[in-house]
Design a protein around this motif. Structure first.
Motif, PDB file in Angstrom:
ATOM      1  N   ALA A   1       0.834  -1.206   0.000  1.00 20.47           N
ATOM      2  CA  ALA A   1       0.000   0.000   0.000  1.00 20.47           C
ATOM      3  C   ALA A   1       0.864   1.250   0.000  1.00 20.47           C
ATOM      4  N   GLY A   2       1.959   1.223   0.750  1.00 21.93           N
ATOM      5  CA  GLY A   2       2.851   2.372   0.788  1.00 21.93           C
ATOM      6  C   GLY A   2       3.493   2.662  -0.555  1.00 21.93           C
ATOM      7  N   LEU A   3       3.840   1.612  -1.288  1.00 16.91           N
ATOM      8  CA  LEU A   3       4.444   1.792  -2.608  1.00 16.91           C
ATOM      9  C   LEU A   3       3.413   2.198  -3.652  1.00 16.91           C
ATOM     10  N   ASP A   4       2.237   1.570  -3.611  1.00 18.73           N
ATOM     11  CA  ASP A   4       1.222   1.807  -4.643  1.00 18.73           C
ATOM     12  C   ASP A   4       0.379   3.046  -4.382  1.00 18.73           C
ATOM     13  N   HIS A   5       0.246   3.432  -3.116  1.00 23.28           N
ATOM     14  CA  HIS A   5      -0.677   4.520  -2.760  1.00 23.28           C
ATOM     15  C   HIS A   5       0.007   5.521  -1.822  1.00 23.28           C
ATOM     16  N   PRO A   6       1.112   6.107  -2.237  1.00 26.85           N
ATOM     17  CA  PRO A   6       1.845   7.015  -1.338  1.00 26.85           C
ATOM     18  C   PRO A   6       1.061   8.263  -0.961  1.00 26.85           C
ATOM     19  N   ASP A   7       0.093   8.647  -1.795  1.00 27.75           N
ATOM     20  CA  ASP A   7      -0.706   9.825  -1.457  1.00 27.75           C
ATOM     21  C   ASP A   7      -1.742   9.515  -0.381  1.00 27.75           C
ATOM     22  N   ALA A   8      -2.015   8.243  -0.165  1.00 33.60           N
ATOM     23  CA  ALA A   8      -2.997   7.844   0.844  1.00 33.60           C
ATOM     24  C   ALA A   8      -2.334   7.490   2.171  1.00 33.60           C
ATOM     25  N   VAL A   9      -1.129   6.926   2.121  1.00 39.53           N
ATOM     26  CA  VAL A   9      -0.465   6.436   3.334  1.00 39.53           C
ATOM     27  C   VAL A   9       0.515   7.495   3.840  1.00 39.53           C
ATOM     28  N   SER A  10       0.208   8.070   4.994  1.00 35.92           N
ATOM     29  CA  SER A  10       1.031   9.160   5.530  1.00 35.92           C
ATOM     30  C   SER A  10       2.217   8.659   6.335  1.00 35.92           C
ATOM     31  N   ARG A  11       2.035   7.561   7.042  1.00 39.64           N
ATOM     32  CA  ARG A  11       3.067   6.929   7.862  1.00 39.64           C
ATOM     33  C   ARG A  11       2.889   5.428   7.716  1.00 39.64           C
ATOM     34  N   LEU A  12       3.994   4.684   7.817  1.00 42.98           N
ATOM     35  CA  LEU A  12       3.929   3.238   7.624  1.00 42.98           C
ATOM     36  C   LEU A  12       4.746   2.528   8.692  1.00 42.98           C
ATOM     37  N   ALA A  13       4.153   1.513   9.314  1.00 39.41           N
ATOM     38  CA  ALA A  13       4.870   0.670  10.275  1.00 39.41           C
ATOM     39  C   ALA A  13       4.719  -0.784   9.859  1.00 39.41           C
ATOM     40  N   CYS A  14       5.823  -1.526   9.910  1.00 41.19           N
ATOM     41  CA  CYS A  14       5.822  -2.948   9.565  1.00 41.19           C
ATOM     42  C   CYS A  14       6.448  -3.728  10.710  1.00 41.19           C
ATOM     43  N   LEU A  15       5.722  -4.735  11.198  1.00 41.15           N
ATOM     44  CA  LEU A  15       6.149  -5.495  12.365  1.00 41.15           C
ATOM     45  C   LEU A  15       6.571  -6.905  11.972  1.00 41.15           C
ATOM     46  N   ASP A  16       7.831  -7.230  12.250  1.00 43.48           N
ATOM     47  CA  ASP A  16       8.406  -8.572  12.186  1.00 43.48           C
ATOM     48  C   ASP A  16       8.252  -9.252  10.832  1.00 43.48           C
ATOM     49  N   VAL A  17       8.703  -8.542   9.800  1.00 46.46           N
ATOM     50  CA  VAL A  17       8.663  -9.099   8.462  1.00 46.46           C
ATOM     51  C   VAL A  17       9.732  -8.404   7.626  1.00 46.46           C
ATOM     52  N   LEU A  18      10.119  -9.043   6.539  1.00 40.04           N
ATOM     53  CA  LEU A  18      10.917  -8.411   5.489  1.00 40.04           C
ATOM     54  C   LEU A  18      10.047  -8.262   4.256  1.00 40.04           C
ATOM     55  N   PRO A  19      10.333  -7.274   3.397  1.00 46.44           N
ATOM     56  CA  PRO A  19       9.618  -7.222   2.126  1.00 46.44           C
ATOM     57  C   PRO A  19       9.754  -8.557   1.395  1.00 46.44           C
ATOM     58  N   THR A  20       8.735  -8.898   0.624  1.00 46.01           N
ATOM     59  CA  THR A  20       8.643 -10.230   0.019  1.00 46.01           C
ATOM     60  C   THR A  20       9.904 -10.622  -0.741  1.00 46.01           C
ATOM     61  N   LEU A  21      10.389  -9.760  -1.599  1.00 46.11           N
ATOM     62  CA  LEU A  21      11.556 -10.089  -2.416  1.00 46.11           C
ATOM     63  C   LEU A  21      12.767 -10.382  -1.540  1.00 46.11           C
ATOM     64  N   ASP A  22      12.981  -9.589  -0.513  1.00 48.68           N
ATOM     65  CA  ASP A  22      14.110  -9.801   0.385  1.00 48.68           C
ATOM     66  C   ASP A  22      13.938 -11.067   1.217  1.00 48.68           C
ATOM     67  N   MET A  23      12.701 -11.338   1.617  1.00 44.37           N
ATOM     68  CA  MET A  23      12.436 -12.540   2.406  1.00 44.37           C
ATOM     69  C   MET A  23      12.876 -13.794   1.658  1.00 44.37           C
ATOM     70  N   TRP A  24      12.497 -13.895   0.395  1.00 46.78           N
ATOM     71  CA  TRP A  24      12.887 -15.076  -0.370  1.00 46.78           C
ATOM     72  C   TRP A  24      14.393 -15.115  -0.608  1.00 46.78           C
ATOM     73  N   ASP A  25      15.020 -13.964  -0.741  1.00 51.05           N
ATOM     74  CA  ASP A  25      16.456 -13.925  -0.989  1.00 51.05           C
ATOM     75  C   ASP A  25      17.272 -14.418   0.209  1.00 51.05           C
ATOM     76  N   VAL A  26      16.792 -14.164   1.438  1.00 54.35           N
ATOM     77  CA  VAL A  26      17.586 -14.523   2.609  1.00 54.35           C
ATOM     78  C   VAL A  26      17.308 -15.941   3.115  1.00 54.35           C
ATOM     79  N   LEU A  27      16.246 -16.564   2.652  1.00 52.14           N
ATOM     80  CA  LEU A  27      15.929 -17.929   3.096  1.00 52.14           C
ATOM     81  C   LEU A  27      16.718 -18.919   2.255  1.00 52.14           C
ATOM     82  N   ARG A  28      17.776 -19.448   2.847  1.00 51.22           N
ATOM     83  CA  ARG A  28      18.656 -20.341   2.091  1.00 51.22           C
ATOM     84  C   ARG A  28      19.092 -21.526   2.949  1.00 51.22           C
ATOM     85  N   GLY A  29      19.268 -22.675   2.284  1.00 47.64           N
ATOM     86  CA  GLY A  29      19.810 -23.847   2.948  1.00 47.64           C
ATOM     87  C   GLY A  29      18.948 -24.338   4.105  1.00 47.64           C
TER      88      GLY A  29
END
Length: 292
Positions: free
Chosen positions: A116-144
């Motif tokens: 929502a923050g990326l797609d709707h920056p005019d709507a989202v004034s502040r953003l908080a994310c709890l205990d997660v990585l962005p999807t692309l980064d999450m898959w990149d760090v999960l190895r072995g």
């Protein structure tokens, strides 16, 4: 007695063709939308929401496919893409009279909030994310072998059929597993709330799987396109995380900084269900973000 957020009223709000969200609303003041994680519903915010309602209009929906919200059959990955779910949230806020709002999400809800923050920056004034990585980064760090901690991501990424059948055969064991292993403080999720979570998940196996499957397909495509285009979060961003990076060998702050130039990153000592285990910590962090 069915658990509820004290002082909040419940509504069903249409947000898309054939999709309405169940939402608890309370308080008054500037709007703050709180998105729940897995395997939970909006009830995970019950303590934080009641606290923040002293200063804000607090809006706590069940995400599409979860809780008492509608669960459309997945016509393809786009049905439960985070882009689609983020559009639901923006439509919900507008239907309640808020064109611009602060947004916080935990776990799956944090991925929706990020989109929502990326797609709707005019709507989202502040953003908080709890205990997660962005999807692309999450898959990149999960190895072995370290990726075994996230076995559910790989299970639910499989083509339709097998994941739904396996999870549907023992939903309480599957979803209850995460309520146990991710929660070092059992009192944080009392029996009545645990039962409500399991009831909700039991009724939502296909849509929950579709949500996770989207994160292994279309959500990655959207993140890659944004990264290639140099898109970043334009609003102040606060991230609260356990210290997963130390265990898995990555720098969580640096990964988030690449997406969020105006970042406050905090490593917390509580478990994954931090809004239930330490609601004061989370409410204070959200108040600080909104006031920044």
């Amino acid at each position: 007695m069915t658990p509820f957020v004290p002082g909040f009223t419940h509504h069903r709000v249409p947000v898309a063709d054939g999709v309405a969200l169940n939402v608890a609303v309370g308080g008054s003041g500037s709007p703050l939308v709180l998105l729940h994680g897995f395997p939970q519903t909006h009830l995970m915010w019950r303590h934080v929401a009641a606290d923040l309602a002293a200063d804000h209009t607090v809006i706590c929906p069940d995400l599409r496919g979860y809780g008492a919200s509608d669960k459309p059959a997945a016509a393809g990955p786009a049905t439960y893409a985070k882009r689609t779910m983020a559009a639901d949230v923006v439509a919900l806020a507008r239907a309640l009279g808020h064109d611009r709002f602060a947004l916080a999400g935990h776990d799956r809800g944090a991925l929706v909030a990020f989109r929502a923050g990326l797609d709707h920056p005019d709507a989202v004034s502040r953003l908080a994310c709890l205990d997660v990585l962005p999807t692309l980064d999450m898959w990149d760090v999960l190895r072995g072998a370290d990726a075994a901690v996230a076995f559910h991501l790989y299970l639910m990424a499989q083509p339709p059929g097998l994941p739904e059948e396996l999870i549907g055969a023992a939903p309480d064991a599957f979803f209850g597993h995460f309520l146990d292993v991710w929660n070092p403080s059992p009192d944080a999720v009392p029996p009545a709330v645990r039962a409500a979570y399991l009831d909700a998940c039991r009724a939502a196996v296909p849509s929950i799987v579709a949500d996770y499957r989207a994160s292994a397909t279309v959500d990655i495509d959207h993140d890659r396109a944004d990264r290639a285009a140099g898109r970043r979060l334009r609003m102040p961003v606060a991230v609260l995380q356990q210290d997963w990076g130390a265990a898995l060998g990555y720098d969580a702050r640096a990964l988030w900084q690449a997406w969020a130039p105006d970042l406050t990153h905090t490593t917390v000592g509580c478990g994954h269900f931090m809004a239930e285990e330490d609601p004061e910590l989370v409410a204070t962090a959200l108040r600080t973000l909104v006031a920044s």
